[in-house]
Write a protein that holds these residues in place. Structure first.
Motif, PDB file in Angstrom:
ATOM      1  N   GLN A 179     -40.678  14.094  32.750  1.00 12.63           N
ATOM      2  CA  GLN A 179     -40.744  14.828  34.002  1.00 12.63           C
ATOM      3  C   GLN A 179     -39.407  15.513  34.287  1.00 12.63           C
ATOM      4  N   PHE A 182     -39.409  18.619  32.202  1.00 15.52           N
ATOM      5  CA  PHE A 182     -40.298  19.631  32.769  1.00 15.52           C
ATOM      6  C   PHE A 182     -39.688  20.262  34.023  1.00 15.52           C
ATOM      7  N   LEU A 238     -47.034  17.736  38.220  1.00 16.43           N
ATOM      8  CA  LEU A 238     -45.926  16.853  37.873  1.00 16.43           C
ATOM      9  C   LEU A 238     -45.682  15.791  38.933  1.00 16.43           C
TER      10      LEU A 238
END
Length: 461
Positions: A179, A182, A238
């Motif tokens: 995460q 990202f 996310l």
């Protein structure tokens, strides 16, 4: 190595020791665990629970020496038998001895029962129990074996639970790391996307509507806005909690980290992930907004972009839209995603010099059909049954053409949510809606593919 025994397993050991003490009259009971799973009998042992508790202070060498009938210095009051021989013999009142003295005496008399804690020929530990006044009977020995079996199964389940918890912690840590990556990529992606939209708007202002490049500038703005929508959905995705995972299988040689207090993440309410659709609030489970729309409103901008791509790839793009047609019941953004995927596939798999056809026509039973066809190599029969499976690419996976095998799966799911249908024809000549000019460009090496999307027609007042 084996994981340290959990408090729950230690409590189980103590309950079984209490059963031996109160039920069978044992004066000594020790539960050992090996430091690692092994099939060897000489694995290092670690005491987990014992009665009397002072026995936990005995070294393994001291315990083994007593089991062989040898006295050792255990730093406790001496037994009456150790009183100097110069004094007159005395009668020993064994009921007055301390628990550790009784335990020592029971081992010296070699009245102990020693059983391995085993499961499927793997040694996990050892149970030693003894009593002072009499040997174990056959029935009592069977009860001790049942206790040893209970402890072995308990140890196995305890290890599996801890290994599963470790796997979960590692997966959660990996989830957080991914995460972070990202988040960084999304942050870096946002700036050039904003610049692209700005350049497109500036270009559009400097072009006249009749300019041949005007539609190109419109396409830049339109696709940049689509990317912005997808970016927002990606950011929402996310923020999802990580789904719970199934227990891990037993894996010898793994030692979990000491931090076992992390709460397990909540499980998702559905095993099927919602579609990432721009402008649709799929996170809250909202359905597509199906309303009457003219198909040309969705299709025309896509054809402008497809025409530019076709020219760049030296392909011919043909289109035929029947008019006038009543509105169809669609979600415009969902239909745009469907047609974008299908047209992109047609352009991608058609070789240089080939042709792509897009048509819209009225269909039976108050439906409208959108046809996307190409003069590519076609789809082998063995692949056609799997076309709508996610990540399935079939024979195309062996080529250099990039892809994820998701386009058709996403298209079908969205079409079905609009209560429509989608069908694939390969060779292309199996489809009844292909112009003769397109069929003339097919041959044995270029069988072609046609995809028909059927949608409900809105009722006319």
């Amino acid at each position: 190595m084996l994981s340290p025994a959990s408090p729950e397993f230690i409590a189980l050991c103590r309950s079984q020791i209490q059963l031996l003490t109160e039920g069978l009259g044992a004066v000594l009971s020790i539960v050992y665990l090996t430091e690692e799973l092994t099939e060897l009998a000489d694995a290092p042992l670690v005491p987990i629970a014992a009665y009397p508790e002072g026995v936990m202070q005995w070294s393994n060498e001291q315990t083994l020496s007593l089991m062989r009938g040898n006295r050792v210095n255990l730093e406790q009051p001496k037994l009456a038998s150790e009183i100097s021989s110069t004094r007159a013999p005395v009668t020993i009142d064994e009921t007055a001895l301390l628990p550790l003295q009784i335990a020592e005496r029971a081992l010296l008399r070699q009245q102990q029962s020693v059983l391995p804690l085993m499961h499927e020929n793997v040694v996990m530990g050892l149970l030693i129990t003894a009593r002072l006044d009499r040997p174990w009977t056959e029935n009592e020995q069977e009860q001790i074996e049942q206790i040893a079996h209970t402890l072995a199964i308990g140890c196995l389940l305890d290890q599996r639970a801890q290994w599963a918890a470790q796997d979960m912690r590692q997966l959660r840590q990996l989830h957080h790391q991914r995460q972070d990556v990202f988040d960084t990529l999304l942050h870096q992606f946002r700036n050039p996307l904003t610049a692209l939209r700005t350049f497109g708007k500036l270009l559009l202002k400097r072009l006249r509507p009749e300019d041949s490049n005007y539609s190109v500038a419109e396409g830049i703005i339109r696709e940049s806005e689509r990317l912005q929508d997808l970016l927002q959905q990606f950011e929402v995705a996310l923020d999802w909690e990580q789904p719970s995972l199934p227990p891990a299988k037993i894996a010898p040689g793994v030692t979990p980290s000491p931090n076992a207090s992390d709460p397990s993440p909540p499980a998702l309410t559905s095993s099927k992930s919602p579609l990432l659709l721009p402008g649709t609030n799929w996170v809250t489970g909202a359905l597509l907004q199906v309303t009457p729309h003219a198909l040309t409103e969705v299709l025309s901008p896509l054809l402008s972009s497809a025409d530019a791509i076709a020219q760049d790839r030296q392909l011919m793009l043909h289109s035929s839209i029947a008019t006038p047609l009543p509105p169809a019941l669609v979600d415009p953004k969902a239909l745009r995603e469907v047609l974008t995927n299908l047209i992109d596939n047609a352009l991608k798999y058609t070789p240089v010099g080939g042709a792509v056809y897009v048509g819209v026509l009225a269909y039976a039973n108050h439906q409208q059909a959108i046809v996307i066809a190409d003069t590519g190599p076609g789809i082998p029969p063995e692949d056609q049954a799997h076309l709508f499976e996610r990540h399935y690419r079939g024979v195309q996976a062996k080529t250099d053409i990039p892809g994820t095998g998701l386009g058709l799966a996403i298209a079908r799911d969205l079409v079905r949510q609009m209560q429509g249908d989608i069908e694939v024809f390969s060779p292309m000549k199996q489809c009844d809606f292909i112009p003769a000019a397109m069929l003339a460009q097919t041959d044995a090496a270029h069988l072609g593919t046609a995809i028909v999307v059927r949608l409900r027609q809105a009722e006319q007042n």
